[in-house]
Design an enzyme around this catalytic site. Structure first.
Site, PDB file in Angstrom:
ATOM      1  N   ALA A  64      -1.626  -9.709   3.937  1.00 26.44           N
ATOM      2  CA  ALA A  64      -2.649 -10.134   4.887  1.00 26.44           C
ATOM      3  C   ALA A  64      -3.591  -8.960   5.117  1.00 26.44           C
ATOM      4  O   ALA A  64      -3.200  -7.795   4.961  1.00 26.44           O
ATOM      5  CB  ALA A  64      -1.992 -10.560   6.183  1.00 26.44           C
ATOM      6  N   GLY A 109       2.085 -10.683   2.956  1.00 27.11           N
ATOM      7  CA  GLY A 109       1.620 -12.058   2.765  1.00 27.11           C
ATOM      8  C   GLY A 109       1.427 -12.420   1.295  1.00 27.11           C
ATOM      9  O   GLY A 109       1.491 -13.597   0.924  1.00 27.11           O
ATOM     10  N   GLU A 112       4.737 -13.441   0.176  1.00 23.62           N
ATOM     11  CA  GLU A 112       5.024 -14.722   0.834  1.00 23.62           C
ATOM     12  C   GLU A 112       4.273 -15.865   0.134  1.00 23.62           C
ATOM     13  O   GLU A 112       4.792 -16.975   0.013  1.00 23.62           O
ATOM     14  CB  GLU A 112       4.671 -14.623   2.319  1.00 23.62           C
ATOM     15  CG  GLU A 112       5.615 -13.645   3.026  1.00 23.62           C
ATOM     16  CD  GLU A 112       5.211 -13.329   4.452  1.00 23.62           C
ATOM     17  OE1 GLU A 112       4.075 -12.828   4.649  1.00 23.62           O
ATOM     18  OE2 GLU A 112       6.005 -13.580   5.371  1.00 23.62           O
ATOM     19  N   GLU A 132       6.025  -5.064   6.166  1.00 27.05           N
ATOM     20  CA  GLU A 132       5.505  -5.279   7.527  1.00 27.05           C
ATOM     21  C   GLU A 132       6.140  -4.403   8.602  1.00 27.05           C
ATOM     22  O   GLU A 132       5.460  -3.922   9.508  1.00 27.05           O
ATOM     23  CB  GLU A 132       5.661  -6.759   7.931  1.00 27.05           C
ATOM     24  CG  GLU A 132       4.650  -7.695   7.296  1.00 27.05           C
ATOM     25  CD  GLU A 132       5.133  -8.270   5.977  1.00 27.05           C
ATOM     26  OE1 GLU A 132       6.037  -7.680   5.351  1.00 27.05           O
ATOM     27  OE2 GLU A 132       4.597  -9.316   5.570  1.00 27.05           O
TER      28      GLU A 132
HETATM   29  N1  CO8 Z   1      -5.471  -5.452   3.764  1.00 28.72           N
HETATM   30  C1  CO8 Z   1      -6.729  -4.999   3.668  1.00 28.72           C
HETATM   31  N2  CO8 Z   1      -7.130  -4.124   2.728  1.00 28.72           N
HETATM   32  C2  CO8 Z   1      -6.218  -3.693   1.841  1.00 28.72           C
HETATM   33  C3  CO8 Z   1      -4.891  -4.143   1.861  1.00 28.72           C
HETATM   34  C4  CO8 Z   1      -4.512  -5.077   2.879  1.00 28.72           C
HETATM   35  N3  CO8 Z   1      -3.286  -5.597   2.973  1.00 28.72           N
HETATM   36  N4  CO8 Z   1      -4.201  -3.531   0.860  1.00 28.72           N
HETATM   37  C5  CO8 Z   1      -5.095  -2.746   0.214  1.00 28.72           C
HETATM   38  N5  CO8 Z   1      -6.306  -2.846   0.806  1.00 28.72           N
HETATM   39  C6  CO8 Z   1      -7.527  -2.149   0.421  1.00 28.72           C
HETATM   40  C7  CO8 Z   1      -7.474  -0.679   0.819  1.00 28.72           C
HETATM   41  O1  CO8 Z   1      -7.823  -0.509   2.180  1.00 28.72           O
HETATM   42  C8  CO8 Z   1      -8.482  -0.100  -0.143  1.00 28.72           C
HETATM   43  O2  CO8 Z   1      -9.775  -0.367   0.351  1.00 28.72           O
HETATM   44  P1  CO8 Z   1     -10.891   0.827   0.369  1.00 28.72           P
HETATM   45  O3  CO8 Z   1     -11.095   1.174  -1.090  1.00 28.72           O
HETATM   46  O4  CO8 Z   1     -12.074   0.182   1.010  1.00 28.72           O
HETATM   47  O5  CO8 Z   1     -10.285   1.950   1.138  1.00 28.72           O
HETATM   48  C9  CO8 Z   1      -8.308  -0.926  -1.397  1.00 28.72           C
HETATM   49  O6  CO8 Z   1      -7.656  -2.133  -0.990  1.00 28.72           O
HETATM   50  C10 CO8 Z   1      -7.463  -0.254  -2.441  1.00 28.72           C
HETATM   51  O7  CO8 Z   1      -6.240   0.104  -1.837  1.00 28.72           O
HETATM   52  P2  CO8 Z   1      -5.642   1.593  -1.890  1.00 28.72           P
HETATM   53  O8  CO8 Z   1      -6.723   2.593  -2.012  1.00 28.72           O
HETATM   54  O9  CO8 Z   1      -4.707   1.742  -0.729  1.00 28.72           O
HETATM   55  O10 CO8 Z   1      -4.831   1.524  -3.267  1.00 28.72           O
HETATM   56  P3  CO8 Z   1      -3.564   2.394  -3.665  1.00 28.72           P
HETATM   57  O11 CO8 Z   1      -3.331   2.170  -5.117  1.00 28.72           O
HETATM   58  O12 CO8 Z   1      -3.671   3.786  -3.181  1.00 28.72           O
HETATM   59  O13 CO8 Z   1      -2.351   1.701  -2.843  1.00 28.72           O
HETATM   60  C11 CO8 Z   1      -1.068  -0.148  -1.992  1.00 28.72           C
HETATM   61  C12 CO8 Z   1      -1.983   0.387  -3.119  1.00 28.72           C
HETATM   62  C13 CO8 Z   1       0.263   0.607  -2.016  1.00 28.72           C
HETATM   63  C14 CO8 Z   1      -0.826  -1.633  -2.253  1.00 28.72           C
HETATM   64  C15 CO8 Z   1      -1.758   0.083  -0.633  1.00 28.72           C
HETATM   65  O14 CO8 Z   1      -3.080  -0.444  -0.712  1.00 28.72           O
HETATM   66  C16 CO8 Z   1      -1.069  -0.572   0.509  1.00 28.72           C
HETATM   67  O15 CO8 Z   1      -0.039  -0.101   0.974  1.00 28.72           O
HETATM   68  N6  CO8 Z   1      -1.654  -1.698   1.008  1.00 28.72           N
HETATM   69  C17 CO8 Z   1      -1.098  -2.394   2.151  1.00 28.72           C
HETATM   70  C18 CO8 Z   1       0.104  -3.201   1.748  1.00 28.72           C
HETATM   71  C19 CO8 Z   1       0.734  -3.858   2.957  1.00 28.72           C
HETATM   72  O16 CO8 Z   1       1.214  -3.203   3.873  1.00 28.72           O
HETATM   73  N7  CO8 Z   1       0.731  -5.201   2.973  1.00 28.72           N
HETATM   74  C20 CO8 Z   1       1.299  -5.978   4.054  1.00 28.72           C
HETATM   75  C21 CO8 Z   1       0.233  -6.305   5.026  1.00 28.72           C
HETATM   76  S1  CO8 Z   1       0.893  -7.098   6.452  1.00 28.72           S
HETATM   77  C22 CO8 Z   1       1.118  -8.701   5.967  1.00 28.72           C
HETATM   78  O17 CO8 Z   1       0.866  -9.077   4.852  1.00 28.72           O
HETATM   79  C23 CO8 Z   1       1.675  -9.602   7.003  1.00 28.72           C
HETATM   80  C24 CO8 Z   1       1.661 -11.063   6.587  1.00 28.72           C
HETATM   81  C25 CO8 Z   1       1.977 -11.946   7.733  1.00 28.72           C
HETATM   82  C26 CO8 Z   1       0.838 -11.934   8.725  1.00 28.72           C
HETATM   83  C27 CO8 Z   1       1.153 -12.711   9.929  1.00 28.72           C
HETATM   84  C28 CO8 Z   1      -0.069 -12.766  10.851  1.00 28.72           C
HETATM   85  C29 CO8 Z   1       0.222 -12.697  12.287  1.00 28.72           C
END
Ligand code: CO8
Length: 259
Positions: A64, A109, A112, A132
């Site tokens: 998400a 997500g 999921e 999460e």
């Molecule tokens: N949301 C928004 N932007 C994201 C997300 C995300 N989940 N993941 C990556 N991005 C963006 C980064 O911010 C970055 O953007 P920018 O270039 O503008 O800074 C771009 O994508 C590339 O990402 P990275 O530079 O971080 O790439 P890396 O190769 O260094 O890292 C990772 C890759 C490890 C995947 C890293 O991006 C990461 O950890 N992302 C987050 C993963 C995460 O924690 N996902 C879970 C999110 S919570 C969720 O999904 C809950 C679902 C249920 C919701 C219920 C609602 C109430």
């Protein structure tokens, strides 16, 4: 501009999340679009299968949208969680046979979303997880329930509580994915499997078998077994057993296209 694309092929469609610059993270618009595509496919009788994947070579879907969630109050969080569930349930509850083609990160997500599909095939570079709790939240699009049903509670808890990214080979070992292939082979492999599934099998038989498997997970074994007997007997009132069983006797390929 659309954040997803839908390509219809012979009997199945490929839905691609088109937001590679944010690793295909799910915002409300993407959830709405996915739901809309599923509804459209549900009303298209020529389509029986759905493949979901992400654009680019790095991510299926990184979860998400974290930016969008940062300012949520409980009411907004509930609206977003319900929207996510509605979309995942639309996939899981539709008659479309679904396969997630996991081409990189499938986190939060994103995993999921893959869990709402019937099957998952991953590329060798894929990393799957529910990170999460590291963000101080919990999986909110069905992960606590669907992952535990798929891999069992102990492995689900390991994944949820540690936030570890599971590599493809371990995902295969624990039954989180059906197959692991090279990235270049991912879509061809998924399309080949989908082609086999939607090719020469009885569509009604597949629909009933799929429903028995899914609904059986929500009820006692004895009730599921009884349902199987009922459905097995009822299918003989249909045309498909005649086509399939007679074709075998006559050493011919069955043709279910008119059934
Ligand atoms: N949301 C928004 N932007 C994201 C997300 C995300 N989940 N993941 C990556 N991005 C963006 C980064 O911010 C970055 O953007 P920018 O270039 O503008 O800074 C771009 O994508 C590339 O990402 P990275 O530079 O971080 O790439 P890396 O190769 O260094 O890292 C990772 C890759 C490890 C995947 C890293 O991006 C990461 O950890 N992302 C987050 C993963 C995460 O924690 N996902 C879970 C999110 S919570 C969720 O999904 C809950 C679902 C249920 C919701 C219920 C609602 C109430």
């Amino acid at each position: 501009m659309a954040l997803t694309s839908l390509e219809k092929k012979n009997q199945y469609a490929i839905l691609t999340i088109q937001r590679p610059e944010a690793l295909n993270a799910l915002n409300e618009d993407i959830l709405t679009e996915i739901h809309g595509h599923v509804e459209e496919l549900n009303s298209d009788s020529s389509i029986r299968g759905l493949i979901i994947t992400g654009a680019g070579e790095k991510a299926f879907c990184a979860g998400a949208d974290i930016g969008q969630m940062a300012s949520f109050n409980p009411e907004q969080a509930e609206v977003f969680a319900r929207k996510g569930h509605k979309t995942m349930n639309a996939i899981a509850g539709s008659d479309l046979i679904s396969i997630a083609a996991i081409n990189g990160f499938a986190l939060g997500g994103g995993l999921e979303l893959a869990l709402s599909c019937d099957m998952r095939i991953a590329s060798e570079n894929a990393r799957m997880g529910l990170p999460e709790t590291g963000l101080g939240i919990i999986p909110g699009f069905g992960g606590t329930q669907r992952l535990a049903r798929l891999v069992g509670p102990a492995l689900a808890l390991e994944i949820i509580l540690s936030g570890t990214q599971v590599k493809s080979d371990r995902a295969l070992q624990i039954g989180l994915v059906n197959q692991v292939v090279e990235l270049a082979e991912l879509l061809p492999t998924v399309e080949k499997l989908m082609g086999t599934i939607t090719g020469k099998k009885g569509p009604e038989a597949q629909k009933i078998a799929r429903w028995l498997v899914h609904s059986g997970l929500e009820q006692p074994l004895s009730a599921g077994l009884e349902r199987e007997i009922n459905e097995f007997s009822q299918i003989f009132s249909r045309e498909e057993p005649r086509i399939g069983l007679n074709a075998f006797k006559e050493k011919k390929e069955p043709d279910f296209s008119g059934s």
